[in-house]
Structures are given as C-alpha cells and as structure tokens.
Design a protein around this motif. Structure first.
Motif, PDB file in Angstrom:
ATOM      1  N   ARG A   1      23.382   4.293  52.999  1.00 36.97           N
ATOM      2  CA  ARG A   1      23.216   5.722  53.283  1.00 36.97           C
ATOM      3  C   ARG A   1      24.559   6.430  53.360  1.00 36.97           C
ATOM      4  O   ARG A   1      25.434   6.022  54.128  1.00 36.97           O
ATOM      5  CB  ARG A   1      22.483   5.913  54.609  1.00 36.97           C
ATOM      6  CG  ARG A   1      21.037   5.517  54.495  1.00 36.97           C
ATOM      7  CD  ARG A   1      20.286   5.792  55.768  1.00 36.97           C
ATOM      8  NE  ARG A   1      18.864   5.637  55.495  1.00 36.97           N
ATOM      9  CZ  ARG A   1      18.004   5.059  56.320  1.00 36.97           C
ATOM     10  NH1 ARG A   1      18.409   4.612  57.473  1.00 36.97           N
ATOM     11  NH2 ARG A   1      16.740   4.957  55.984  1.00 36.97           N
TER      12      ARG A   1
ATOM     13  N   PHE B   1      26.108  10.009  54.353  1.00 40.81           N
ATOM     14  CA  PHE B   1      25.772  11.282  54.982  1.00 40.81           C
ATOM     15  C   PHE B   1      26.491  12.414  54.278  1.00 40.81           C
ATOM     16  O   PHE B   1      27.681  12.303  53.967  1.00 40.81           O
ATOM     17  CB  PHE B   1      26.181  11.286  56.470  1.00 40.81           C
ATOM     18  CG  PHE B   1      25.395  10.309  57.313  1.00 40.81           C
ATOM     19  CD1 PHE B   1      24.177   9.809  56.887  1.00 40.81           C
ATOM     20  CD2 PHE B   1      25.883   9.912  58.544  1.00 40.81           C
ATOM     21  CE1 PHE B   1      23.459   8.909  57.669  1.00 40.81           C
ATOM     22  CE2 PHE B   1      25.172   9.019  59.335  1.00 40.81           C
ATOM     23  CZ  PHE B   1      23.964   8.515  58.894  1.00 40.81           C
ATOM     24  N   THR B   2      25.776  13.473  54.012  1.00 34.33           N
ATOM     25  CA  THR B   2      26.365  14.652  53.379  1.00 34.33           C
ATOM     26  C   THR B   2      26.889  15.567  54.482  1.00 34.33           C
ATOM     27  O   THR B   2      26.129  15.979  55.357  1.00 34.33           O
ATOM     28  CB  THR B   2      25.293  15.344  52.515  1.00 34.33           C
ATOM     29  OG1 THR B   2      24.807  14.382  51.568  1.00 34.33           O
ATOM     30  CG2 THR B   2      25.863  16.522  51.759  1.00 34.33           C
TER      31      THR B   2
ATOM     32  N   HIS C   1      29.299  22.433  51.813  1.00 31.77           N
ATOM     33  CA  HIS C   1      29.392  20.975  51.715  1.00 31.77           C
ATOM     34  C   HIS C   1      30.873  20.600  51.743  1.00 31.77           C
ATOM     35  O   HIS C   1      31.634  21.011  50.869  1.00 31.77           O
ATOM     36  CB  HIS C   1      28.744  20.505  50.400  1.00 31.77           C
ATOM     37  CG  HIS C   1      28.919  19.043  50.134  1.00 31.77           C
ATOM     38  ND1 HIS C   1      28.993  18.516  48.863  1.00 31.77           N
ATOM     39  CD2 HIS C   1      29.029  17.995  50.972  1.00 31.77           C
ATOM     40  CE1 HIS C   1      29.138  17.213  48.931  1.00 31.77           C
ATOM     41  NE2 HIS C   1      29.168  16.875  50.205  1.00 31.77           N
TER      42      HIS C   1
ATOM     43  N   CYS D   1      16.132  19.870  51.600  1.00 28.22           N
ATOM     44  CA  CYS D   1      15.490  18.733  52.282  1.00 28.22           C
ATOM     45  C   CYS D   1      15.571  18.878  53.794  1.00 28.22           C
ATOM     46  O   CYS D   1      15.512  17.887  54.514  1.00 28.22           O
ATOM     47  CB  CYS D   1      16.124  17.417  51.836  1.00 28.22           C
ATOM     48  SG  CYS D   1      17.898  17.350  52.109  1.00 28.22           S
TER      49      CYS D   1
ATOM     50  N   LYS E   1      19.180   7.691  43.979  1.00 30.63           N
ATOM     51  CA  LYS E   1      20.501   8.079  44.495  1.00 30.63           C
ATOM     52  C   LYS E   1      21.293   8.795  43.397  1.00 30.63           C
ATOM     53  O   LYS E   1      21.964   9.801  43.651  1.00 30.63           O
ATOM     54  CB  LYS E   1      21.227   6.805  44.953  1.00 30.63           C
ATOM     55  CG  LYS E   1      22.685   6.955  45.313  1.00 30.63           C
ATOM     56  CD  LYS E   1      22.840   7.354  46.764  1.00 30.63           C
ATOM     57  CE  LYS E   1      24.275   7.335  47.243  1.00 30.63           C
ATOM     58  NZ  LYS E   1      25.130   8.336  46.651  1.00 30.63           N
TER      59      LYS E   1
ATOM     60  N   SER F   1      20.025  12.320  43.003  1.00 32.06           N
ATOM     61  CA  SER F   1      20.472  13.120  44.142  1.00 32.06           C
ATOM     62  C   SER F   1      21.957  13.487  43.996  1.00 32.06           C
ATOM     63  O   SER F   1      22.353  14.638  44.240  1.00 32.06           O
ATOM     64  CB  SER F   1      20.228  12.314  45.423  1.00 32.06           C
ATOM     65  OG  SER F   1      20.859  12.920  46.500  1.00 32.06           O
TER      66      SER F   1
ATOM     67  N   TYR G   1      21.207  20.191  47.262  1.00 33.11           N
ATOM     68  CA  TYR G   1      21.230  19.020  48.128  1.00 33.11           C
ATOM     69  C   TYR G   1      19.813  18.564  48.476  1.00 33.11           C
ATOM     70  O   TYR G   1      19.077  19.268  49.164  1.00 33.11           O
ATOM     71  CB  TYR G   1      22.016  19.337  49.408  1.00 33.11           C
ATOM     72  CG  TYR G   1      21.894  18.250  50.456  1.00 33.11           C
ATOM     73  CD1 TYR G   1      22.064  16.912  50.114  1.00 33.11           C
ATOM     74  CD2 TYR G   1      21.605  18.557  51.777  1.00 33.11           C
ATOM     75  CE1 TYR G   1      21.933  15.906  51.057  1.00 33.11           C
ATOM     76  CE2 TYR G   1      21.482  17.565  52.738  1.00 33.11           C
ATOM     77  CZ  TYR G   1      21.641  16.243  52.367  1.00 33.11           C
ATOM     78  OH  TYR G   1      21.505  15.254  53.298  1.00 33.11           O
TER      79      TYR G   1
ATOM     80  N   GLN H   1      18.426  14.801  49.808  1.00 36.84           N
ATOM     81  CA  GLN H   1      18.785  13.421  50.162  1.00 36.84           C
ATOM     82  C   GLN H   1      17.791  12.440  49.531  1.00 36.84           C
ATOM     83  O   GLN H   1      16.577  12.689  49.580  1.00 36.84           O
ATOM     84  CB  GLN H   1      18.749  13.299  51.690  1.00 36.84           C
ATOM     85  CG  GLN H   1      19.277  12.006  52.240  1.00 36.84           C
ATOM     86  CD  GLN H   1      20.788  11.862  52.117  1.00 36.84           C
ATOM     87  OE1 GLN H   1      21.502  12.817  51.844  1.00 36.84           O
ATOM     88  NE2 GLN H   1      21.274  10.654  52.278  1.00 36.84           N
TER      89      GLN H   1
END
Ligand code: PMP
Length: 405
Positions: A21, A23-24, A38, A51, A341, A344, A354, A356
């Motif tokens: 994972r 994280f953004t 971002h 999301c 992924k 995304s 964005y 996830q």
C-alpha cells in the motif's frame, strides 16, 4: 532473530503480490473538494478525488466548520480525559442525543471511531451475554470480525445476505442460549444492500438480538439520513444500529444507538469505551452539526444519487465494467492486483485523477477494483474527464469487459 530482515521479507512479499500500500499524500482545501493538492515528493499538483468516503462533501460544509470553530473557541483542543474521568464534555452529551433521535432510539453511545464502536460493542455483548452465539454475515467488516473474535463467543458465519442460511444455522442452537445477528446494510466494497426485513424476521423467530452496521448508509439514505433502516421503516426492529461520524457526516468517531439499558450496559463494561480519551469537543460539535443539517436537508442526498446514476450511465456508454448494485458505490472491476495498481497510478500521474486501488485482503483475491465514490460536488466535466481517462486506459491496455467477468 534478525527482526529487520523479517520485516523486510514480509514487505517484499506484499510488493511481489502487487498489494503493497502506497499512501497518497493529499491536502484537502476548504471549499475546494473534490479537488485536493497531491504532494508527490518532487512537488505538488492538483488532483480530483474520486474515492473519498466524505460521500456528501459535508467535510467542507460551512455549518460543520463553523460549529467546530465555535466549540474550539469555547472548550479548547482536547476533551481532557476519558468519559468517566473528566472527559464527558457537554458536546458529547448533545451528540448522543442527536444520534438517538436520528435512529429513533432511547439512547446512543459514541466511540473514538466506527471501528472501535463495532469492536467494543460486539466484543462486550458477545463476552457478557450468557453462552452467546454470534451469527456473522460472511462479508462483515474487519471491525465486526475483530469484535466477535475478541469476545470469545461462539461464532457462526452465515452466507452473505442469505436469511435462509441464517435460519438454518439459528435453528441448530439450543433455544435457551443468547444469540446475536451481526450484519451491514450497505456493504462497502460491492455496494449491495442487505434484506434487513427478512433477517429481522429470522432473528425474531429465534429470539436473537439484531446488530446492524449502517456505516455506509447513515446520512445517505432515509428521509432524515437515518440509513437504510430508516428508509425501510425498520429501525424499531433493530436492537443495535451502529454508525460512523467519519463518512457521510465527514468528521470523526463512531457510535451505537439502542435501548437505554443496552447502551448503559456497553457504557459500563466495554473497555474500548471506558479506558480511552473521549473525542475532542470540536469533533463532537462538528459531527452534531453535520447530522442536524442532513436531518433537515435532502438536497445533498438527491444530488448524490443523481451523480452516481450519471457516472454509471457514462461508464455504460464507454463499456467500462462495474458491479451493478442499488447503492452509491461504483466498483470498477479490474480483477488483477498489479493491473489495478498500474491503472490507479496512470489515472493519478497522467490525468490528475485519484482513485486508490482496492486489493486483498480488503476484497477477495481476483476481485481487485477501483472503488469509485461519486459525490454531489463532482461536476459533469469531472465525470466526463474520469470516464474519458478510464476509456483511454482501457483501450491502451486492451482490457475488455469480458476479461473482467
Ligand atoms: N464498518 C464498516 C462496514 C466500514 O466500512 C468501516 C470503515 N471503513 C467501519 C465500520 C469503521 O468506521 P470508521 O472509519 O469510523 O472507523
């Protein structure tokens, strides 16, 4: 033992499976949602968030923000203690009244999150009810599973949304034992909705308590935002309704609502309620303002549903596969963790969108997806941009609807 080597090897395994994972790093802006900054590590850029569980954009609502400011000015930062030892602030009391009223119940009890409310309430009920058996829907959230596990009560898993299977399993238990049926109204990853009335019928037939998680429904359904149970006129048939203050209400915290006695029982015995600092008063004030607003206004709910329908229509037109359901959750199925992924990442890097990726163990392996949550603040242009970007990517990687089925 080489602990560092162990940690590294475990993490490497997640990378290999494509489910590590990342994280953004986002900065939401007052008045700007669903836009956010971002922070990429190299710099920053604006993205559109698709999301978020701030389903209605209430995290940006002036009434909520003003209520939080006012409580902060009045009370300061923290609650100053556990509920029992100096930490019951008047804003907690007001919030519990607001919640009991929302679900037409005698009482409510707030916790530091929805996760904690499930874990603490189910853990306590399962442990203390005499010789209790808990019947748990096979798709229940981790917080319910953990609560049931920690209670050490006998657990029976019934087939997802299947009252007949529940009936069969309940019938095998001696009539004198305490029984509790735990399930959700809107399931967060597939977006399907439980047959609450039929489950209540079965539970009633066998004298079982009913415990409904409405985390993904409160604020969003029912004339006053009381969830699917309100919409179906079934709140009175549920012994416990559990919810969050962190999704449609867009602040933070969790709760149960139930009879005076049941709440008093959990309040008195649940360690996850007793031995932890209570929510900051400003958080309680913001949540109460959000609930109050959504009790009186259906405009956000109507716009939310309209946006969801529009996204589905655009996806249909572009032949992008998603799981159909009767809720607000739009799971675009990719069915491969590495590809999910990659899609995304492309959405974020190339299109400023964005979403996830959702991988195992949040969903079963092979059902990896992009869980899209349209909100009232997404514009027509946002929807066109999202679906256009997905179409481009789909064509580029040669995905077809059949491949995802
Ligand atoms: N129940 C369900 C079904 C959930 O999806 C979640 C959170 N994703 C929770 C409970 C926990 O709620 P919270 O985020 O407030 O801890």
């Amino acid at each position: 033992m080489d602990y560092e080597a162990f940690f590294g090897a475990e993490i490497a395994g997640l990378h290999r499976e494509g489910r590590y994972r990342v994280f953004t790093d986002l900065e939401r802006h007052r008045g700007g949602f669903p836009r956010a900054t971002h922070h990429t590590g190299q710099g920053e850029r604006e993205v559109t968030v698709w999301c978020s569980n701030d389903y209605l954009g209430m995290g940006q609502h002036p009434k909520v923000i003003d209520a939080m400011h006012a409580a902060l000015d009045r009370c300061g930062a923290g609650a100053g203690g556990t509920r029992n030892i100096s930490g019951t602030n008047h804003y907690h009391v007001l919030l519990e009244r607001e919640l009991a009223d929302l679900h037409d119940k005698e009482a409510a009890l707030i916790f530091t999150s929805g996760y904690v409310s499930n874990w603490a309430a189910l853990g306590t009920l399962g442990a203390k009810l005499p010789n209790c058996v808990i019947f748990s829907d096979s798709e229940n959230h981790a917080s319910m599973i953990e609560g049931i596990r920690s209670s050490r009560a006998e657990r029976q898993i019934f087939r997802h949304n299947d009252p007949e299977d529940l009936d069969r399993k309940l019938a095998l238990i001696e009539p004198g034992r305490a029984k509790l049926v735990a399930f959700e109204s809107v399931y967060s990853m597939d977006g399907d909705i439980a047959p609450i009335d039929e489950i209540c019928d079965v539970a009633e037939k066998h004298g079982a308590l009913t415990y409904l998680d409405e985390v993904h429904a409160v604020g969003l359904y029912g004339a006053r935002g009381g969830g699917i149970s309100e919409r179906m006129g079934l709140a009175h048939r549920l012994d416990v309704i559990e919810g969050t203050l962190g999704k449609a209400f867009a602040v933070h915290g969790g709760y149960i609502t139930a009879s005076e006695k049941l709440c008093d029982f959990v309040r008195s015995f649940a360690s996850g309620f007793i031995f932890t600092t209570s929510l900051p008063p400003a958080v309680a004030a913001g949540a109460a303002a959000s609930i109050r607003h959504l009790k009186g206004s259906s405009a956000e709910r109507a716009r939310h549903q309209e946006r969801v329908a529009r996204v589905r229509k655009a996806l249909d037109a572009a032949n992008i596969p998603y799981l159909p359901n009767a809720s607000h959750i739009v799971p675009v199925m990719v069915c491969d963790p590495v590809l999910c992924k990659a899609i995304s990442d492309t959405l974020l890097d190339e299109f400023g969108i964005y979403v996830q990726p959702i991988n195992y163990p949040t969903v079963p392996r092979g059902t990896e997806r992009l869980r899209i949550t349209p909100g009232p603040l997404h514009t027509d242009a946002d929807i066109d941009h999202l679906v256009g970007a997905l179409s481009t990517i789909w064509q580029r990687i040669g995905l077809r609807q059949e491949a995802a089925e």
